[in-house]
Design an enzyme around this catalytic site. Structure first.
Site, PDB file in Angstrom:
ATOM      1  N   ASP A  29      36.704  39.923  43.715  1.00  0.00           N
ATOM      2  CA  ASP A  29      37.245  40.792  42.633  1.00  0.00           C
ATOM      3  C   ASP A  29      37.997  39.722  41.590  1.00  0.00           C
ATOM      4  OD1 ASP A  29      38.901  43.775  42.526  1.00  0.00           O
ATOM      5  OD2 ASP A  29      39.747  42.415  41.207  1.00  0.00           O
ATOM      6  N   HIS A  98      32.865  51.081  46.153  1.00  0.00           N
ATOM      7  CA  HIS A  98      33.307  49.878  46.649  1.00  0.00           C
ATOM      8  C   HIS A  98      34.312  49.980  47.569  1.00  0.00           C
ATOM      9  CE1 HIS A  98      35.494  50.741  42.799  1.00  0.00           C
ATOM     10  NE2 HIS A  98      36.609  49.995  43.616  1.00  0.00           N
TER      11      HIS A  98
HETATM   12  P1  5GP Z   1      39.253  50.233  41.826  1.00  0.00           P
HETATM   13  O1  5GP Z   1      40.483  50.346  41.131  1.00  0.00           O
HETATM   14  O2  5GP Z   1      38.227  50.884  41.081  1.00  0.00           O
HETATM   15  O3  5GP Z   1      39.155  50.452  43.125  1.00  0.00           O
HETATM   16  O4  5GP Z   1      38.758  48.467  41.810  1.00  0.00           O
HETATM   17  C1  5GP Z   1      38.152  48.041  40.754  1.00  0.00           C
HETATM   18  C2  5GP Z   1      38.217  46.683  41.088  1.00  0.00           C
HETATM   19  O5  5GP Z   1      37.368  46.086  40.371  1.00  0.00           O
HETATM   20  C3  5GP Z   1      39.640  46.164  40.385  1.00  0.00           C
HETATM   21  O6  5GP Z   1      40.378  45.420  41.456  1.00  0.00           O
HETATM   22  C4  5GP Z   1      38.993  45.144  39.375  1.00  0.00           C
HETATM   23  O7  5GP Z   1      39.810  43.908  39.438  1.00  0.00           O
HETATM   24  C5  5GP Z   1      37.513  44.639  39.722  1.00  0.00           C
HETATM   25  N1  5GP Z   1      37.033  44.567  38.649  1.00  0.00           N
HETATM   26  C6  5GP Z   1      36.751  45.404  37.375  1.00  0.00           C
HETATM   27  N2  5GP Z   1      35.923  44.627  36.743  1.00  0.00           N
HETATM   28  C7  5GP Z   1      35.041  43.574  37.092  1.00  0.00           C
HETATM   29  C8  5GP Z   1      34.221  42.600  37.030  1.00  0.00           C
HETATM   30  O8  5GP Z   1      33.549  42.669  35.829  1.00  0.00           O
HETATM   31  N3  5GP Z   1      34.009  41.726  38.041  1.00  0.00           N
HETATM   32  C9  5GP Z   1      34.553  41.696  39.221  1.00  0.00           C
HETATM   33  N4  5GP Z   1      34.252  40.679  39.964  1.00  0.00           N
HETATM   34  N5  5GP Z   1      35.441  42.512  39.506  1.00  0.00           N
HETATM   35  C10 5GP Z   1      36.022  43.526  38.475  1.00  0.00           C
END
Ligand code: 5GP
Ligand code: ZN
Length: 106
Positions: A29, A98
Protein backbone atom coordinates in the site's frame (compact mmCIF):
# COMPACT_ATOMS: atom_id res chain seq x y z
CA UNK A 1 -10.91 2.36 -17.84
CA UNK A 2 -9.89 4.88 -15.24
CA UNK A 3 -9.06 2.40 -12.47
CA UNK A 4 -5.81 2.88 -10.60
CA UNK A 5 -5.45 -0.82 -9.73
CA UNK A 6 -6.13 -1.89 -13.32
CA UNK A 7 -3.35 0.52 -14.29
CA UNK A 8 -1.04 -1.18 -11.79
CA UNK A 9 -2.01 -4.57 -13.29
CA UNK A 10 -1.23 -3.18 -16.77
CA UNK A 11 2.12 -1.81 -15.59
CA UNK A 12 1.09 1.76 -16.37
CA UNK A 13 1.59 2.81 -12.73
CA UNK A 14 4.48 1.40 -10.68
CA UNK A 15 3.92 -0.59 -7.50
CA UNK A 16 6.09 -2.50 -5.07
CA UNK A 17 4.87 -5.95 -6.03
CA UNK A 18 5.25 -8.88 -3.66
CA UNK A 19 3.33 -11.49 -5.68
CA UNK A 20 2.01 -11.94 -9.18
CA UNK A 21 0.35 -14.87 -10.87
CA UNK A 22 -2.14 -15.26 -13.71
CA UNK A 23 -5.08 -14.30 -11.56
CA UNK A 24 -3.85 -12.09 -8.69
CA UNK A 25 -1.44 -9.30 -7.87
CA UNK A 26 -0.20 -8.21 -4.43
CA UNK A 27 1.73 -5.06 -3.66
CA UNK A 28 2.58 -2.66 -0.85
CA UNK A 29 0.00 0.00 0.00
CA UNK A 30 1.32 3.43 -0.93
CA UNK A 31 0.18 4.85 2.45
CA UNK A 32 0.96 2.04 4.89
CA UNK A 33 -1.15 1.96 8.03
CA UNK A 34 1.07 -0.71 9.65
CA UNK A 35 4.74 -1.79 9.37
CA UNK A 36 3.63 -4.19 6.63
CA UNK A 37 0.54 -3.19 4.63
CA UNK A 38 -0.19 -5.21 1.51
CA UNK A 39 -3.07 -5.13 -0.94
CA UNK A 40 -4.15 -8.25 -2.80
CA UNK A 41 -6.31 -7.86 -5.89
CA UNK A 42 -7.75 -9.99 -8.65
CA UNK A 43 -6.30 -8.84 -11.96
CA UNK A 44 -9.80 -8.86 -13.39
CA UNK A 45 -11.71 -5.68 -12.59
CA UNK A 46 -14.28 -6.54 -9.94
CA UNK A 47 -15.47 -3.22 -8.48
CA UNK A 48 -16.15 -4.41 -4.93
CA UNK A 49 -17.23 -7.31 -2.78
CA UNK A 50 -20.80 -6.11 -3.37
CA UNK A 51 -20.32 -6.81 -7.10
CA UNK A 52 -19.27 -10.43 -6.72
CA UNK A 53 -21.33 -12.71 -8.97
CA UNK A 54 -22.30 -16.38 -8.90
CA UNK A 55 -19.28 -18.06 -10.42
CA UNK A 56 -16.79 -15.94 -8.47
CA UNK A 57 -16.74 -18.29 -5.46
CA UNK A 58 -13.67 -20.22 -6.53
CA UNK A 59 -11.76 -17.02 -7.32
CA UNK A 60 -12.65 -15.63 -3.87
CA UNK A 61 -11.51 -18.86 -2.25
CA UNK A 62 -8.15 -18.72 -4.04
CA UNK A 63 -7.81 -15.03 -3.13
CA UNK A 64 -8.45 -15.72 0.54
CA UNK A 65 -6.14 -18.74 0.54
CA UNK A 66 -3.36 -16.58 -0.90
CA UNK A 67 -3.51 -14.24 2.12
CA UNK A 68 -1.78 -16.43 4.74
CA UNK A 69 0.86 -17.40 2.20
CA UNK A 70 1.69 -13.74 1.51
CA UNK A 71 1.62 -12.98 5.24
CA UNK A 72 4.17 -15.74 5.82
CA UNK A 73 6.36 -14.64 2.90
CA UNK A 74 6.37 -11.09 4.26
CA UNK A 75 7.37 -12.05 7.77
CA UNK A 76 4.05 -11.68 9.55
CA UNK A 77 4.62 -14.64 11.84
CA UNK A 78 2.97 -12.85 14.77
CA UNK A 79 -0.33 -12.55 12.94
CA UNK A 80 -2.06 -10.04 10.75
CA UNK A 81 -5.33 -8.22 10.11
CA UNK A 82 -7.36 -8.44 6.95
CA UNK A 83 -9.91 -5.90 5.77
CA UNK A 84 -12.16 -5.52 2.76
CA UNK A 85 -13.74 -2.07 2.59
CA UNK A 86 -16.89 -2.12 0.50
CA UNK A 87 -18.75 0.83 -0.96
CA UNK A 88 -18.94 4.45 0.08
CA UNK A 89 -20.22 3.76 3.57
CA UNK A 90 -17.65 0.98 3.93
CA UNK A 91 -14.77 3.38 3.39
CA UNK A 92 -13.79 2.02 -0.03
CA UNK A 93 -11.66 4.56 -1.90
CA UNK A 94 -10.46 2.46 -4.83
CA UNK A 95 -13.27 0.75 -6.71
CA UNK A 96 -11.39 -2.44 -7.56
CA UNK A 97 -11.81 -5.33 -5.13
CA UNK A 98 -8.86 -5.63 -2.76
CA UNK A 99 -7.97 -7.24 0.54
CA UNK A 100 -5.79 -5.29 2.96
CA UNK A 101 -3.22 -7.34 4.90
CA UNK A 102 -1.82 -5.41 7.87
CA UNK A 103 0.79 -6.60 10.29
CA UNK A 104 4.23 -6.31 11.73
CA UNK A 105 5.47 -5.42 15.19
CA UNK A 106 3.70 -2.45 16.79
P1 5GP B 1 -9.70 1.32 0.34
O1 5GP B 1 -9.97 2.52 1.21
O2 5GP B 1 -10.31 1.47 -1.02
O3 5GP B 1 -10.03 0.03 1.00
O4 5GP B 1 -8.13 1.27 0.18
C1 5GP B 1 -7.45 1.72 -0.93
C2 5GP B 1 -5.98 1.67 -0.57
O5 5GP B 1 -5.25 1.85 -1.76
C3 5GP B 1 -5.55 2.77 0.40
O6 5GP B 1 -5.00 2.17 1.57
C4 5GP B 1 -4.50 3.57 -0.40
O7 5GP B 1 -3.40 3.98 0.38
C5 5GP B 1 -4.08 2.59 -1.47
N1 5GP B 1 -3.69 3.22 -2.73
C6 5GP B 1 -4.35 4.19 -3.40
N2 5GP B 1 -3.71 4.50 -4.54
C7 5GP B 1 -2.61 3.69 -4.59
C8 5GP B 1 -1.55 3.54 -5.54
O8 5GP B 1 -1.47 4.22 -6.57
N3 5GP B 1 -0.59 2.61 -5.25
C9 5GP B 1 -0.64 1.86 -4.12
N4 5GP B 1 0.34 0.97 -3.95
N5 5GP B 1 -1.63 1.96 -3.21
C10 5GP B 1 -2.60 2.88 -3.44
ZN1 ZN C 1 -9.81 -2.10 -11.84
Amino acid sequence: MNCIFCKIVAGEIPAKKVHEDEEFLAFHDIRPAAPVHLLVIPKRHVPSLADVQPGDEAMLGRLMALVPRLAHENGLEGGFKTAINTGRDGGQEVDHLHIHILGGRR
